[in-house]
Design a protein around this motif. Sequence first.
Motif, PDB file in Angstrom:
ATOM      1  N   ARG A 233       0.836  -1.139  -0.268  1.00 51.47           N
ATOM      2  CA  ARG A 233      -0.240   0.146   0.039  1.00 51.47           C
ATOM      3  C   ARG A 233       0.672   1.197   0.042  1.00 51.47           C
ATOM      4  O   ARG A 233       0.300   2.380  -0.080  1.00 51.47           O
ATOM      5  CB  ARG A 233      -0.958  -0.001   1.155  1.00 51.47           C
ATOM      6  CG  ARG A 233      -2.198  -0.806   0.844  1.00 51.47           C
ATOM      7  CD  ARG A 233      -2.757  -1.141   2.367  1.00 51.47           C
ATOM      8  NE  ARG A 233      -1.879  -2.139   2.945  1.00 51.47           N
ATOM      9  CZ  ARG A 233      -2.269  -2.482   4.136  1.00 51.47           C
ATOM     10  NH1 ARG A 233      -3.464  -2.414   4.675  1.00 51.47           N
ATOM     11  NH2 ARG A 233      -1.179  -3.187   4.922  1.00 51.47           N
ATOM     12  N   ASP A 234       2.146   1.147  -0.082  1.00 50.50           N
ATOM     13  CA  ASP A 234       2.866   2.252   0.199  1.00 50.50           C
ATOM     14  C   ASP A 234       3.753   2.395  -1.199  1.00 50.50           C
ATOM     15  O   ASP A 234       4.855   2.181  -1.408  1.00 50.50           O
ATOM     16  CB  ASP A 234       4.169   1.953   1.283  1.00 50.50           C
ATOM     17  CG  ASP A 234       4.961   3.127   1.558  1.00 50.50           C
ATOM     18  OD1 ASP A 234       4.693   4.297   0.738  1.00 50.50           O
ATOM     19  OD2 ASP A 234       5.621   3.092   2.648  1.00 50.50           O
ATOM     20  N   ALA A 235       3.013   3.252  -2.017  1.00 53.03           N
ATOM     21  CA  ALA A 235       3.471   3.709  -3.421  1.00 53.03           C
ATOM     22  C   ALA A 235       4.732   4.475  -3.346  1.00 53.03           C
ATOM     23  O   ALA A 235       5.488   4.183  -4.253  1.00 53.03           O
ATOM     24  CB  ALA A 235       2.558   4.512  -4.059  1.00 53.03           C
ATOM     25  N   GLU A 236       5.003   5.328  -2.363  1.00 46.63           N
ATOM     26  CA  GLU A 236       6.346   6.029  -2.526  1.00 46.63           C
ATOM     27  C   GLU A 236       7.478   4.962  -2.318  1.00 46.63           C
ATOM     28  O   GLU A 236       8.661   5.214  -2.681  1.00 46.63           O
ATOM     29  CB  GLU A 236       6.341   7.067  -1.328  1.00 46.63           C
ATOM     30  CG  GLU A 236       5.331   8.183  -1.606  1.00 46.63           C
ATOM     31  CD  GLU A 236       5.635   8.940  -2.808  1.00 46.63           C
ATOM     32  OE1 GLU A 236       6.807   9.334  -3.329  1.00 46.63           O
ATOM     33  OE2 GLU A 236       4.588   9.064  -3.731  1.00 46.63           O
ATOM     34  N   LYS A 239       8.188   3.361  -5.536  1.00 49.50           N
ATOM     35  CA  LYS A 239       8.744   4.313  -6.189  1.00 49.50           C
ATOM     36  C   LYS A 239      10.325   4.401  -5.999  1.00 49.50           C
ATOM     37  O   LYS A 239      11.035   4.268  -6.920  1.00 49.50           O
ATOM     38  CB  LYS A 239       8.332   5.715  -6.297  1.00 49.50           C
ATOM     39  CG  LYS A 239       6.685   5.913  -6.951  1.00 49.50           C
ATOM     40  CD  LYS A 239       6.605   7.302  -6.921  1.00 49.50           C
ATOM     41  CE  LYS A 239       5.171   7.492  -7.658  1.00 49.50           C
ATOM     42  NZ  LYS A 239       4.819   8.835  -7.428  1.00 49.50           N
ATOM     43  N   ALA A 240      10.541   4.351  -4.834  1.00 49.51           N
ATOM     44  CA  ALA A 240      12.056   4.262  -4.485  1.00 49.51           C
ATOM     45  C   ALA A 240      12.748   2.964  -4.545  1.00 49.51           C
ATOM     46  O   ALA A 240      13.829   2.796  -5.376  1.00 49.51           O
ATOM     47  CB  ALA A 240      12.260   4.527  -2.983  1.00 49.51           C
ATOM     48  N   LEU A 241      11.983   2.010  -4.534  1.00 51.53           N
ATOM     49  CA  LEU A 241      12.502   0.715  -5.125  1.00 51.53           C
ATOM     50  C   LEU A 241      12.881   0.447  -6.410  1.00 51.53           C
ATOM     51  O   LEU A 241      13.931  -0.132  -6.834  1.00 51.53           O
ATOM     52  CB  LEU A 241      11.416  -0.410  -4.537  1.00 51.53           C
ATOM     53  CG  LEU A 241      11.746  -2.051  -4.220  1.00 51.53           C
ATOM     54  CD1 LEU A 241      10.706  -2.341  -3.326  1.00 51.53           C
ATOM     55  CD2 LEU A 241      11.467  -2.506  -5.508  1.00 51.53           C
ATOM     56  N   PHE A 266       0.556   5.725 -10.836  1.00 57.06           N
ATOM     57  CA  PHE A 266       1.689   4.455 -10.505  1.00 57.06           C
ATOM     58  C   PHE A 266       1.348   3.028 -10.115  1.00 57.06           C
ATOM     59  O   PHE A 266       0.279   3.153  -9.003  1.00 57.06           O
ATOM     60  CB  PHE A 266       2.857   5.178  -9.422  1.00 57.06           C
ATOM     61  CG  PHE A 266       3.909   4.112  -9.030  1.00 57.06           C
ATOM     62  CD1 PHE A 266       4.953   3.789 -10.017  1.00 57.06           C
ATOM     63  CD2 PHE A 266       3.931   3.207  -7.972  1.00 57.06           C
ATOM     64  CE1 PHE A 266       5.805   2.955  -9.644  1.00 57.06           C
ATOM     65  CE2 PHE A 266       4.766   2.524  -7.526  1.00 57.06           C
ATOM     66  CZ  PHE A 266       5.781   2.253  -8.277  1.00 57.06           C
ATOM     67  N   TYR A 267       1.748   2.219 -10.829  1.00 60.23           N
ATOM     68  CA  TYR A 267       1.236   0.849 -10.606  1.00 60.23           C
ATOM     69  C   TYR A 267       2.422  -0.032 -10.487  1.00 60.23           C
ATOM     70  O   TYR A 267       3.412  -0.069 -11.394  1.00 60.23           O
ATOM     71  CB  TYR A 267       0.397   0.462 -11.470  1.00 60.23           C
ATOM     72  CG  TYR A 267      -0.055  -1.183 -11.635  1.00 60.23           C
ATOM     73  CD1 TYR A 267      -0.970  -1.655 -10.672  1.00 60.23           C
ATOM     74  CD2 TYR A 267       0.515  -1.984 -12.602  1.00 60.23           C
ATOM     75  CE1 TYR A 267      -1.361  -2.891 -10.566  1.00 60.23           C
ATOM     76  CE2 TYR A 267       0.285  -3.351 -12.550  1.00 60.23           C
ATOM     77  CZ  TYR A 267      -0.643  -3.750 -11.582  1.00 60.23           C
ATOM     78  OH  TYR A 267      -1.219  -5.109 -11.437  1.00 60.23           O
ATOM     79  N   PHE A 268       2.506  -0.970  -9.425  1.00 61.88           N
ATOM     80  CA  PHE A 268       3.761  -1.667  -9.288  1.00 61.88           C
ATOM     81  C   PHE A 268       3.169  -3.161  -8.804  1.00 61.88           C
ATOM     82  O   PHE A 268       2.382  -3.305  -7.996  1.00 61.88           O
ATOM     83  CB  PHE A 268       4.614  -0.943  -8.239  1.00 61.88           C
ATOM     84  CG  PHE A 268       5.827  -1.893  -8.068  1.00 61.88           C
ATOM     85  CD1 PHE A 268       6.981  -1.754  -8.974  1.00 61.88           C
ATOM     86  CD2 PHE A 268       5.991  -2.559  -6.940  1.00 61.88           C
ATOM     87  CE1 PHE A 268       8.126  -2.624  -8.449  1.00 61.88           C
ATOM     88  CE2 PHE A 268       6.970  -3.575  -6.306  1.00 61.88           C
ATOM     89  CZ  PHE A 268       8.087  -3.399  -7.268  1.00 61.88           C
ATOM     90  N   ASP A 269       3.736  -4.149  -9.443  1.00 61.72           N
ATOM     91  CA  ASP A 269       3.263  -5.506  -8.987  1.00 61.72           C
ATOM     92  C   ASP A 269       4.364  -6.586  -9.519  1.00 61.72           C
ATOM     93  O   ASP A 269       5.299  -6.223 -10.292  1.00 61.72           O
ATOM     94  CB  ASP A 269       1.801  -5.814  -9.686  1.00 61.72           C
ATOM     95  CG  ASP A 269       1.392  -6.843  -8.330  1.00 61.72           C
ATOM     96  OD1 ASP A 269       1.834  -7.563  -7.765  1.00 61.72           O
ATOM     97  OD2 ASP A 269      -0.027  -6.889  -8.572  1.00 61.72           O
TER      98      ASP A 269
END
Length: 411
Positions: A233-236, A239-241, A266-269
Amino acid sequence: MTKRVLISGGGIAGPAVAFWLRRFGFAPTVVEVAPGPRPGGQTVDLRGVSRVVVERMGLMAAVGERQMHERGLEYVRANGRRAAAMPAELFDGAGPVAEIEILRGDLAGILADATGDIEYLYGDSVAKLDEDASGVEVTFAGGTQRRFDLVVGADGVHSRVRRLAFGPEERFVQHLGGYMSYFTIETPEPLNDWMKIYSAPGGRWVGLRPDHNPRFARALLAFRSPVLSYDRRDAEAQKALVRERFEGLGWHTERILAGLRNADDFYFDSVSRVVVPEWSRGRFALAGDAGYCGSPLAGHGTALSLVGAYVLAGELAAADGDHLRAFPAYQARMQAYVDQRMELPPGGIKMAMPMTSVGVRLRDTSTRVMTSRPFSGLLAKMAIAKPDAIDLPDYSVERGDPVRIAAEQAE
Ligand SMILES: Cc1cc2nc3c(=O)[nH]c(=O)nc-3n(C[C@H](O)[C@H](O)[C@H](O)COP(=O)(O)OP(=O)(O)OC[C@H]3O[C@@H](n4cnc5c(N)ncnc54)[C@H](O)[C@@H]3O)c2cc1C
């Protein structure tokens, strides 16, 4: 009695299930953890039988208005020069760029609009599911409790319904060795309708895909990696990753990372495959990625979720709401198609995202060979040879589809 069905997930599968259930006389409610329809994502395909489903929904005109017209996929070098390309016409719509392509966020918006009169509970999620002989008592994270006859998990790869009703995620989700992120940026160069990918050593992809507005591009940053632990749940933090892995890579990476900072879609998975042997248990059923997902590498997630939603709702209608008959029929109807469309391309992630510069050159050379004459004809034949492995019923008039009845009476 009208059956009340709770659908967890307001992505693609969830609204599609709600659409058809409503059409067939059920009372669906959708709960979506995000505060509204999620706009993000890149271009997704509507191929084969999924197109028939969209036509039956009456949404082809809306899809047509938002259709993308990508010319193909281009692999570029760090200096931006073309290394290899797969033009769309080579595959007659069956290759990496399909005949009907639409931005995933546009499709989500069309489905949300088409189900606008259905109850949506945004910003909430299921916390507890208690099944008894006559229904399911649902406790929401927001604290309310409601009773439903059936619950459908359409809440994606990391489905909460699946975890609560079927078992822990590790049992069903296979990590395929990578992560992907998508977001919109101002484009660093005109794309002229091409999707461009720069493969950097270390199994990293820096990509740009066209947007409706030529000032913008859909950026893609993907990398190979074993399982990472991070807060979903932590988009920031995500993003850093991503930033950490891409700094200093060349081509447009710096401009893309600058755009990442302010990206609000932003979407990350992870790149994951979901295999659930049985998509139903008692009063619970799974649809879309929650139940069957071949990963973005296999590439048919949207088609599977649209077709699955139609068949699930159709079988429930055909069985007059008797889930004990409908759920096994849904699986029997869909299984061969799901197995077929979950197949990974040869070489999987290793072939697509090589670790070394030699591997990248080999992939580019083999792409050039395969797309050159005389191989291109063979490639096109291989790509189109497989029709969808499903016989799609027309769950309509006798099942009480009021839209079809009205259309037939008007003829
Ligand atoms: C923002 C976004 C962008 C995407 N972009 C791409 C892309 O570019 N290319 C691609 O191939 N695939 C993409 N996907 C995945 C793609 O949409 C699916 O593979 C496919 O369309 C199947 O859809 P689905 O509805 O099963 O899953 P999804 O589209 O993932 O939808 C699942 C929905 O469930 C919601 N949800 C999750 N957990 C809960 C919970 N506990 N309670 C309630 N709701 C919950 C999510 O917020 C999401 O809206 C994206 C998914 C999302 C959410």
